[in-house]
Design a protein around this motif. Structure first.
Motif, PDB file in Angstrom:
ATOM      1  N   GLY A  81       0.787  -1.231   0.000  1.00 14.50           N
ATOM      2  CA  GLY A  81       0.000   0.000   0.000  1.00 14.50           C
ATOM      3  C   GLY A  81       0.815   1.275   0.000  1.00 14.50           C
ATOM      4  N   ILE A  82       2.081   1.199  -0.437  1.00 13.28           N
ATOM      5  CA  ILE A  82       2.927   2.393  -0.549  1.00 13.28           C
ATOM      6  C   ILE A  82       2.899   2.845  -2.012  1.00 13.28           C
ATOM      7  CG2 ILE A  82       5.241   3.342  -0.318  1.00 13.28           C
ATOM      8  CD1 ILE A  82       3.950   2.672   2.352  1.00 13.28           C
ATOM      9  N   ALA A  83       2.348   4.015  -2.256  1.00 11.16           N
ATOM     10  CA  ALA A  83       2.208   4.532  -3.624  1.00 11.16           C
ATOM     11  C   ALA A  83       3.498   5.230  -4.038  1.00 11.16           C
ATOM     12  CB  ALA A  83       1.019   5.483  -3.713  1.00 11.16           C
ATOM     13  N   LEU A  84       4.328   4.575  -4.822  1.00 15.37           N
ATOM     14  CA  LEU A  84       5.601   5.167  -5.222  1.00 15.37           C
ATOM     15  C   LEU A  84       5.438   6.471  -6.004  1.00 15.37           C
ATOM     16  CD1 LEU A  84       7.736   2.017  -6.122  1.00 15.37           C
ATOM     17  CD2 LEU A  84       7.759   3.368  -4.021  1.00 15.37           C
ATOM     18  N   PRO A  85       4.378   6.664  -6.812  1.00 21.26           N
ATOM     19  CA  PRO A  85       4.227   7.963  -7.480  1.00 21.26           C
ATOM     20  C   PRO A  85       4.047   9.131  -6.507  1.00 21.26           C
ATOM     21  CG  PRO A  85       2.911   6.297  -8.598  1.00 21.26           C
ATOM     22  CD  PRO A  85       3.411   5.678  -7.329  1.00 21.26           C
ATOM     23  N   ARG A  86       3.650   8.842  -5.264  1.00 20.33           N
ATOM     24  CA  ARG A  86       3.435   9.897  -4.274  1.00 20.33           C
ATOM     25  C   ARG A  86       4.696  10.234  -3.481  1.00 20.33           C
ATOM     26  NH1 ARG A  86      -0.003   8.544  -0.082  1.00 20.33           N
ATOM     27  NH2 ARG A  86       0.179  10.750   0.488  1.00 20.33           N
ATOM     28  N   VAL A  87       5.769   9.479  -3.684  1.00 19.35           N
ATOM     29  CA  VAL A  87       7.025   9.788  -2.983  1.00 19.35           C
ATOM     30  C   VAL A  87       7.510  11.168  -3.420  1.00 19.35           C
ATOM     31  CG1 VAL A  87       9.457   9.146  -2.741  1.00 19.35           C
ATOM     32  CG2 VAL A  87       7.679   7.367  -2.688  1.00 19.35           C
ATOM     33  N   GLU A  88       7.812  12.029  -2.447  1.00 20.73           N
ATOM     34  CA  GLU A  88       8.258  13.390  -2.745  1.00 20.73           C
ATOM     35  C   GLU A  88       9.769  13.554  -2.688  1.00 20.73           C
ATOM     36  OE1 GLU A  88       6.093  16.711  -1.108  1.00 20.73           O
ATOM     37  OE2 GLU A  88       4.505  15.355  -0.417  1.00 20.73           O
ATOM     38  N   TYR A  89      10.425  12.728  -1.881  1.00 14.41           N
ATOM     39  CA  TYR A  89      11.869  12.812  -1.729  1.00 14.41           C
ATOM     40  C   TYR A  89      12.441  11.392  -1.682  1.00 14.41           C
ATOM     41  CZ  TYR A  89      10.820  17.527   0.066  1.00 14.41           C
ATOM     42  OH  TYR A  89      10.368  18.803   0.233  1.00 14.41           O
ATOM     43  N   ALA A  90      13.622  11.230  -2.275  1.00 14.62           N
ATOM     44  CA  ALA A  90      14.317   9.947  -2.183  1.00 14.62           C
ATOM     45  C   ALA A  90      15.773  10.200  -1.821  1.00 14.62           C
ATOM     46  CB  ALA A  90      14.220   9.177  -3.500  1.00 14.62           C
ATOM     47  N   VAL A  91      16.383   9.202  -1.200  1.00 16.24           N
ATOM     48  CA  VAL A  91      17.783   9.305  -0.772  1.00 16.24           C
ATOM     49  C   VAL A  91      18.496   8.017  -1.168  1.00 16.24           C
ATOM     50  CG1 VAL A  91      19.368   9.573   1.179  1.00 16.24           C
ATOM     51  CG2 VAL A  91      17.153  10.756   1.199  1.00 16.24           C
ATOM     52  N   LEU A  92      19.659   8.154  -1.762  1.00 19.70           N
ATOM     53  CA  LEU A  92      20.574   7.032  -1.969  1.00 19.70           C
ATOM     54  C   LEU A  92      21.594   7.091  -0.844  1.00 19.70           C
ATOM     55  CD1 LEU A  92      21.922   4.716  -3.544  1.00 19.70           C
ATOM     56  CD2 LEU A  92      23.082   6.466  -4.920  1.00 19.70           C
ATOM     57  N   SER A  93      21.584   6.085   0.014  1.00 13.54           N
ATOM     58  CA  SER A  93      22.401   6.146   1.231  1.00 13.54           C
ATOM     59  C   SER A  93      23.894   6.062   0.952  1.00 13.54           C
ATOM     60  CB  SER A  93      21.993   5.031   2.194  1.00 13.54           C
ATOM     61  OG  SER A  93      22.305   3.761   1.636  1.00 13.54           O
ATOM     62  N   HIS A  94      24.286   5.316  -0.089  1.00 13.73           N
ATOM     63  CA  HIS A  94      25.700   5.198  -0.445  1.00 13.73           C
ATOM     64  C   HIS A  94      25.801   4.518  -1.804  1.00 13.73           C
ATOM     65  CE1 HIS A  94      24.722   1.422   1.622  1.00 13.73           C
ATOM     66  NE2 HIS A  94      25.752   0.858   1.022  1.00 13.73           N
ATOM     67  N   GLY A  95      27.017   4.455  -2.339  1.00 12.65           N
ATOM     68  CA  GLY A  95      27.186   4.050  -3.722  1.00 12.65           C
ATOM     69  C   GLY A  95      27.346   2.572  -3.968  1.00 12.65           C
ATOM     70  N   HIS A  96      26.524   1.727  -3.369  1.00 13.65           N
ATOM     71  CA  HIS A  96      26.593   0.287  -3.568  1.00 13.65           C
ATOM     72  C   HIS A  96      25.342  -0.228  -4.280  1.00 13.65           C
ATOM     73  CE1 HIS A  96      29.683  -0.351  -0.057  1.00 13.65           C
ATOM     74  NE2 HIS A  96      30.191   0.290  -1.093  1.00 13.65           N
TER      75      HIS A  96
END
Length: 282
Positions: free
Chosen positions: A51-66
């Motif tokens: 039930g998590i609507a990915l189109p509604r995500v406003e911010y994303a974070v890549l924690s590190h380069g792996h």
């Protein structure tokens, strides 16, 4: 706030996919944040089921380069056309693991970064992208010693150097009960992370931590704990010193690492698996 584990190494629900990777959806003050996207697009299938609507995500974070944290972003971009992805500039570099002939690439897949360069916001320092949320890179010197000890490297081939984790971000959410700290793999060590957070927010209690602790290793085909008993004790003592009430962990922590910590932390230690939901007051 609610943290939903979209993908992790294991799951309690056979209807959900799992893989070596991590992705968390954080619902905080009316907004949805995505921390990492696992190794593949499987996290997106789980998001729909949970039930998590990915189109509604406003911010994303890549924690590190792996790869096990950035490999799924192509699928995220296919489902979300607006959210910026915050990452340290160094996350776009090459990374590898292991020694000698066993050394192998663990960086972000090459088809992700060039194809979607416009979606990434590259950071050179801390940032507060929204009220109550801080992206915090490491400020502790000498972290390459930890990289060498864990056989993690920046670059490739003969030019590779021990990783100093300049590409790693800690995400801090400010809540009414204290700070909620997320760090997907804690390569620099949880004591380093908690100290850096405390220095950034003096006097604020640290309410909870969620993420991996990079304790899992292997020997002769069997899972082991990378930490010595002294390192395990140091980690547990740090949690108690900062009075972190809950530690939600999985992914690179491993079963052996979890078992080593559990007698020292008791009810503060909580497993984190695909499909789990963590509820905290914000």
């Amino acid at each position: 706030m609610r943290i939903t584990v979209l993908i992790e190494n294991e799951t309690r629900d056979p209807a959900l996919a799992c893989e070596h990777g991590l992705s968390l959806a954080v619902e905080y003050r009316g907004r949805i944040w995505l921390l990492d996207a696992g190794s593949s697009g499987a996290f997106a299938q789980n998001a729909q089921a949970l039930g998590i609507a990915l189109p509604r995500v406003e911010y994303a974070v890549l924690s590190h380069g792996h790869y096990d944290h950035g490999g799924g972003f192509a699928e995220f971009f296919a489902r979300n056309g607006r959210a910026p992805v915050y990452a340290m500039r160094a996350a776009a570099e090459e990374y590898c693991s292991g020694d000698g002939a066993a050394r192998h690439s663990i960086g972000i897949p090459e088809w992700v970064l060039p194809a979607f360069a416009g979606r990434f916001v590259w950071l050179d320092g801390p940032l507060e992208p929204a009220a109550g949320v801080t992206l915090l890179p490491h400020t502790t010197p000498g972290l390459s010693a930890a990289g060498a000890a864990r056989k993690l490297y920046r670059g490739g081939g003969e030019s590779a150097e021990p990783d100093d984790f300049r590409h790693e971000l800690t995400v801090v959410f400010d809540t009414a009960e204290g700070l909620v700290v997320l760090n997907s793999c804690s390569h620099a060590g949880l004591p380093v992370i908690l100290r850096e957070v405390s220095n950034r927010f003096p006097g604020r209690p640290i309410r909870a931590f969620a993420g991996g602790l990079h304790m899992r290793g292997s020997r002769d085909g069997r899972e082991t704990c990378l930490f010595t008993p002294g390192e395990v004790r140091q980690l547990a003592d740090c949690v108690l010193r900062y009075d972190v009430r809950e530690i939600y962990t999985g992914h690179c922590t491993g079963h052996a690492g979890y078992a080593a910590l559990e007698p020292l932390l008791g009810g503060r230690l909580r497993p984190m698996r695909t499909g789990d939901r963590i509820l905290l007051a914000d």
